[in-house]
Each structure stands twice: as structure tokens, then as C-alpha cells.
Design an enzyme around this catalytic site. Sequence first.
Site, mmCIF file in Angstrom:
data_model
loop_
_atom_site.group_PDB
_atom_site.id
_atom_site.type_symbol
_atom_site.label_atom_id
_atom_site.label_comp_id
_atom_site.label_asym_id
_atom_site.label_seq_id
_atom_site.Cartn_x
_atom_site.Cartn_y
_atom_site.Cartn_z
ATOM 1 N N ASP A 274 0.689 -1.221 0.022
ATOM 2 C CA ASP A 274 -0.082 -0.004 -0.096
ATOM 3 C C ASP A 274 0.825 1.410 -0.105
ATOM 4 O O ASP A 274 0.745 2.062 -0.699
ATOM 5 C CB ASP A 274 -1.112 -0.001 1.043
ATOM 6 C CG ASP A 274 -0.187 -0.172 2.557
ATOM 7 O OD1 ASP A 274 0.766 -0.720 2.554
ATOM 8 O OD2 ASP A 274 -1.034 -0.035 3.344
ATOM 9 N N ASP B 249 0.978 -1.707 -13.792
ATOM 10 C CA ASP B 249 -0.156 -0.754 -14.509
ATOM 11 C C ASP B 249 0.026 0.486 -13.810
ATOM 12 O O ASP B 249 0.177 1.440 -14.802
ATOM 13 C CB ASP B 249 -1.425 -1.200 -14.149
ATOM 14 C CG ASP B 249 -2.028 -2.271 -15.117
ATOM 15 O OD1 ASP B 249 -1.084 -2.830 -15.686
ATOM 16 O OD2 ASP B 249 -3.167 -2.386 -15.525
ATOM 17 N N ASP C 44 1.339 -7.324 -10.804
ATOM 18 C CA ASP C 44 0.275 -7.045 -11.828
ATOM 19 C C ASP C 44 -0.096 -5.553 -11.674
ATOM 20 O O ASP C 44 -0.277 -4.704 -12.435
ATOM 21 C CB ASP C 44 -0.668 -8.079 -11.791
ATOM 22 C CG ASP C 44 -1.967 -7.690 -12.884
ATOM 23 O OD1 ASP C 44 -1.498 -7.517 -14.011
ATOM 24 O OD2 ASP C 44 -3.227 -7.981 -12.492
HETATM 25 C C1 IPM Z 1 -0.565 -8.872 -17.406
HETATM 26 C C2 IPM Z 1 -1.993 -9.157 -17.530
HETATM 27 C C3 IPM Z 1 -2.411 -10.578 -17.341
HETATM 28 C C4 IPM Z 1 -1.946 -10.892 -15.956
HETATM 29 C C5 IPM Z 1 -3.703 -11.010 -17.651
HETATM 30 C C6 IPM Z 1 -4.221 -10.752 -18.824
HETATM 31 C C7 IPM Z 1 -3.789 -12.657 -17.408
HETATM 32 O O1 IPM Z 1 -2.899 -8.214 -16.766
HETATM 33 O O2 IPM Z 1 0.096 -9.404 -18.061
HETATM 34 O O3 IPM Z 1 -0.419 -7.866 -16.475
HETATM 35 O O4 IPM Z 1 -2.754 -10.634 -14.895
HETATM 36 O O5 IPM Z 1 -0.979 -11.329 -15.554
HETATM 37 MG MG MG Z 2 -1.589 -6.709 -15.694
#
Ligand code: IPM
Ligand code: MG
Length: 359
Positions: free
Chosen positions: A220, A248, A244
Site C-alpha cells: 500500500d 499498471d 500486476d
Molecule cells: C498482465 C495481464 C495478465 C496478468 C492477464 C491478462 C492474465 O494483466 O500481463 O499484466 O494478470 O498477468
Molecule cells: Mg496486468
Amino acid sequence: MACKVLVLPGDGIGPEIVREALKVLRPLGDRFSFEEALVGGASIDAYGVPIKEEVLDLAKKSDAVLLGAVGGPKWEDLDYSVRPERALLALRKELGAFGNLRPAKVFSPLIDASPLKREVIEGIDLLVVRELTGGIYFGEPRGVERLPDGRERGLNTLVYHDHEVERIARLAFEVAGKRRRKVTSVDKANVLESTELWRKVVTRVHREYEGIELNHMYVDNCAMQLIREPGQFDVILTTNMFGDILSDEAAMLTGSIGMLPSASLGGGVGIFEPIHGSAPDIAGKNRANPLATILSAAMMLRYAFSMDREALAIERAVEEVLERGYRTPDIYSEGTKMVSCSEMGDRVVEALEEILSRI
Ligand code: IPM
Ligand code: MG
């Protein structure tokens, strides 16, 4: 012998962006041989499964896998066991690709495309090292069950073995040695026992790496620090699910999720793919940003084929195209030139040919 690349364009914008990446590899001559196969929703539509055994075998016999993206609303109601995303998970697992490198670097011409202030993001150059074949993505038991009282229960399991943590920690310390020599290991050790073990093992492995700095951070806090002061990070070492999410977030620092490549390593065959998804809303419209996939192809040259010079040339070509003001809609800002997905590919090829003729 030509390097054998298995090309898996996938769904949504996958085919368009992969087409541009292949275009960019062409000026490098006939060093590669490409074979293409269906994966994800495209494979479900054709064969009823997200990835065929034959394709997994083909992947194992290749020198590298170049992948676009999988998934889309069309397949969202299917059972988890046959969803497009299973193809990715199966590939990662079968190829033993436990280490996912996701570099987030701010290209200076794109500084104004980031929602954050220039002074916060200037010079960001961090690398998320995400564990990719363990943790809650793969832990058993899992599923949704109906209880005797008629209620339903959904269940996933976050599990890490010491050897899984050890090998990903080694990878992180090794890549950190070639960078700014600082690793931030991200966990939730104040609440989750599995990540308490994670912290303990990372600390132990760290003793083998003199000269590399290690600090620990709760996830966090890390999510906050990435926005507050991203410049403090060099290598972020973390679990499958945290990686993941944080990758992002790191992508948005750089202006667009359309810019971030990745390499998944560990087994004999690496997987190279953009970190973004299949963007069904813009699929087939020639509006997608192919740069993450083009940069993933550069990572393939570096990590699968030790073609450092060529990888650098592609990265430099991307930088030059951005300096010349070309932008796909996701990174467009006033005063720059908006181009389509295929035109962006053409511009990168143009710049790459110039660079290759100079070196
Ligand atoms: C990523 C994507 C994948 C993940 C999905 C599409 C399965 O979000 O590569 O980050 O969660 O690993
Ligand atoms: Mg992802």
C-alpha cells in the site's frame, strides 16, 4: 540458423500491434524465422480452447515467443478454466517463465503526456521484477463452491514456497547489479504470512549480493510512493498479483500503458509482450499504440538472442520518433502529430533504418 520466434497475436488490438513489431524486425534481415498461431479468444473461437497443446509444444521448441494480448468481452462469461487469460497463464507456467521484467522509463518527449507533474516524473527509470508463475494466480485450492446452506463461496490461495522466492530474488539482485544497484522488495508482511516468508527469504538471499542495497516496503505504501516520489525506485521486486497492479500504475507514470514492454524469463524460452491488454474498444481501428510491443521485440533481441546492439537501435528509433513529434492518440498532446498504429510502425522502421545505416 535463424532464431525461431513463435508469434501469438491474440485478441483485440493484438494482431495490429504485433504486425508493427514484426515490421520493425524486418530491417534486421533474415536472422529470424516466424511461425504464427492462435491464442486466447481467437483460439477459443477456432478450437474451443484458449491454447492448444500443439501450440504449447511449438512454444517450447521455439527460441522466443512474441505475444500481443488476449481477452475481451466476448469471452468474459466463460468458465475461468477456459477463459482467454488461461492461455497466458499456461504459457508462463509451461515455459517456466517465473521472472517478469517490466521496465518503466519516461521518454523525455512524453513528459507532458503523464498526468503527473513534470518534476515528479522527470528521469524515472525503474524496473518491476514480478514473480510470474506462483502466488495467488496459481495457488490451490481455488474456485467457487456452493455451500450446504445454499450460499456461494469464492476462494483463491496465496502461497509461496521458499525456492520460488529465492529464484526471483536472485533475478532481481542480478539485474539490479547492472542498474543503480537498489532493490525495493514489496510485500504485505504485516498481514500476510506468505509474504512474511517472502521478506525473510529475500533478506537471506540479499546477503549473497554485496554492494546491492535492499529495502522492504508494504504494497500500500509502495502504491503511494510511486505517485509521490517515483524517482526513489530502481528495481521493485514483488509477487505476482502485486506486480500486476504496480506495473499498471508505473506505466501511467510514463504517460500511457501503451508504452510498457515486458520480458518473462526463467525457463529456456522467454515470452515477450506488452503489459497492456487487448483494448477491445479500439480494436481494428488502427488507433492502438504499437510502441510497447515494438519495445517488447527489442527486449526479445536483448534477452533471447543477445543482440544488444540491435535492441538498443530499436529503443533509440522509438525515442527518435517521439522526438520528431509522432504520437498515437493515447499519447497525443497539442502541438504533436497524431498518427495511426500502422503509421507509427512505419515511422519507427524509418528511424531504425537510419540508425542502422549509421552504426
Ligand atoms: C498482465 C495481464 C495478465 C496478468 C492477464 C491478462 C492474465 O494483466 O500481463 O499484466 O494478470 O498477468
Ligand atoms: Mg496486468
